[in-house]
Design a protein around this motif. Structure first.
Motif, PDB file in Angstrom:
ATOM      1  N   LYS A   3       0.839  -1.199   0.000  1.00  0.00           N
ATOM      2  CA  LYS A   3       0.000   0.000   0.000  1.00  0.00           C
ATOM      3  C   LYS A   3       0.875   1.251   0.000  1.00  0.00           C
ATOM      4  N   CYS A   4       0.640   2.139  -0.961  1.00  0.00           N
ATOM      5  CA  CYS A   4       1.496   3.308  -1.163  1.00  0.00           C
ATOM      6  C   CYS A   4       0.686   4.602  -1.105  1.00  0.00           C
ATOM      7  N   ILE A   5       1.388   5.689  -0.782  1.00  0.00           N
ATOM      8  CA  ILE A   5       0.847   7.030  -0.977  1.00  0.00           C
ATOM      9  C   ILE A   5       1.937   7.894  -1.609  1.00  0.00           C
ATOM     10  N   ILE A   6       1.520   8.967  -2.259  1.00  0.00           N
ATOM     11  CA  ILE A   6       2.421   9.940  -2.852  1.00  0.00           C
ATOM     12  C   ILE A   6       2.172  11.282  -2.180  1.00  0.00           C
ATOM     13  N   VAL A   7       3.241  11.942  -1.750  1.00  0.00           N
ATOM     14  CA  VAL A   7       3.124  13.251  -1.100  1.00  0.00           C
ATOM     15  C   VAL A   7       4.054  14.216  -1.826  1.00  0.00           C
ATOM     16  N   ASP A   8       3.464  15.148  -2.570  1.00  0.00           N
ATOM     17  CA  ASP A   8       4.259  16.097  -3.365  1.00  0.00           C
ATOM     18  C   ASP A   8       3.366  17.283  -3.712  1.00  0.00           C
ATOM     19  N   ASP A   9       3.885  18.489  -3.556  1.00  0.00           N
ATOM     20  CA  ASP A   9       3.060  19.666  -3.834  1.00  0.00           C
ATOM     21  C   ASP A   9       2.987  20.006  -5.332  1.00  0.00           C
ATOM     22  N   GLU A  10       3.713  19.266  -6.168  1.00  0.00           N
ATOM     23  CA  GLU A  10       3.685  19.512  -7.608  1.00  0.00           C
ATOM     24  C   GLU A  10       2.899  18.406  -8.306  1.00  0.00           C
ATOM     25  N   ARG A  11       1.827  18.783  -8.986  1.00  0.00           N
ATOM     26  CA  ARG A  11       0.978  17.781  -9.628  1.00  0.00           C
ATOM     27  C   ARG A  11       1.711  16.971 -10.690  1.00  0.00           C
ATOM     28  N   PRO A  12       2.540  17.576 -11.571  1.00  0.00           N
ATOM     29  CA  PRO A  12       3.252  16.752 -12.556  1.00  0.00           C
ATOM     30  C   PRO A  12       4.128  15.672 -11.919  1.00  0.00           C
ATOM     31  N   ALA A  13       4.723  15.995 -10.783  1.00  0.00           N
ATOM     32  CA  ALA A  13       5.559  15.008 -10.088  1.00  0.00           C
ATOM     33  C   ALA A  13       4.700  13.865  -9.547  1.00  0.00           C
ATOM     34  N   ARG A  14       3.542  14.194  -8.994  1.00  0.00           N
ATOM     35  CA  ARG A  14       2.626  13.152  -8.502  1.00  0.00           C
ATOM     36  C   ARG A  14       2.158  12.265  -9.645  1.00  0.00           C
ATOM     37  N   ASP A  15       1.820  12.896 -10.764  1.00  0.00           N
ATOM     38  CA  ASP A  15       1.323  12.132 -11.913  1.00  0.00           C
ATOM     39  C   ASP A  15       2.388  11.198 -12.477  1.00  0.00           C
ATOM     40  N   LEU A  16       3.647  11.634 -12.450  1.00  0.00           N
ATOM     41  CA  LEU A  16       4.720  10.796 -12.980  1.00  0.00           C
ATOM     42  C   LEU A  16       4.932   9.560 -12.112  1.00  0.00           C
TER      43      LEU A  16
END
Length: 237
Positions: A3-16
């Motif tokens: 189970k994973c989560i992504i934490v990043d304030d930049e949407r392109p980075a999250r999408d990648l």
């Protein structure tokens, strides 16, 4: 399922990162967050195995989030800045990826996670009786069985440890934080960022150091109170 989560304030980075994850079996993306505070609240009520975490974010940084968690999942940092690497690895992060995260580098980080999360725990066996309990350690190319009752203390050196027993010192490819999680807390104590000791092996102690097997080891400031409470209430046997 991991189970994973992504934490990043930049949407392109999250999408990648989401795109890279989408091609993997046995990895489930639970949520994505654009700030560390929302991620912190989610982690208080949910079980997560792996976090892809940016460092520089508004209000609370990724490193501050790691420090705030009592029980921290495995962390893969994703950042545009190289200068935080030393501090990050002091916090036992699994890997440090520079943006934009290319697929090859991402897969290498996932391979490292799989090794730590799957291979090593399967090699660990801690039976209910402490006298018979043991752990397998990766020493060179081999797995070596070490009985827990024989461990006097363990020194940590980032990616490897030295396990001291009365007759031998084992050098193993492992992190001290992993050993702290796996060793029975009623028999062992973390006294310093670099030391875990056997409570049975302690012959003398004061507020600043302990003596074990004729070796004196310093007690770290942030570990002192918990250690003194544990040793003062400890009963051998």
């Amino acid at each position: 399922m991991t189970k994973c989560i992504i934490v990043d304030d930049e949407r392109p980075a999250r999408d990648l990162i989401r795109l890279h994850l989408s091609g993997l079996q046995d990895f489930e993306l639970l949520e994505t967050f654009d700030n560390a505070l929302d991620a912190f609240n989610f982690l208080q009520r949910s079980t997560v195995d792996l976090i892809f975490l940016d460092i520089q974010m508004p209000q609370v940084s990724g490193l501050e989030l790691i420090k705030s968690l009592k029980i921290c999942p495995k962390i893969i940092l994703t950042t545009a800045f190289r200068e935080h690497a030393a501090e990050a690895f002091d916090l036992d992060v699994l890997d440090y990826l520079i943006k934009p995260v290319i697929r090859e580098r991402f897969m290498k980080a996932i391979s490292k996670f799989t090794y730590y999360n799957n291979t090593i725990p399967e090699q660990t066996r801690i039976p209910s009786s402490f006298d018979n309990a043991y752990i397998f350690l990766k020493t060179g190319k081999e797995q070596t069985r070490v009985f827990l009752k024989d461990i006097l203390y363990i020194e940590g050196y980032k990616d490897y440890i030295k396990v001291h027993t009365p007759n031998r010192v084992f050098v193993a490819f492992e992190r001290l934080s992993y050993m702290e999680e796996k060793l029975p807390e009623n028999k062992f104590a973390r006294i310093h960022k670099s030391y875990i000791v056997s409570l049975d092996g302690i012959t003398q102690y004061n507020a600043g150091e302990i003596k074990i097997a004729e070796t004196s080891l310093a007690i770290g400031r942030i570990f002192k109170n918990n250690f003194l409470k544990k040793i003062q209430g400890y009963k051998r046997g």
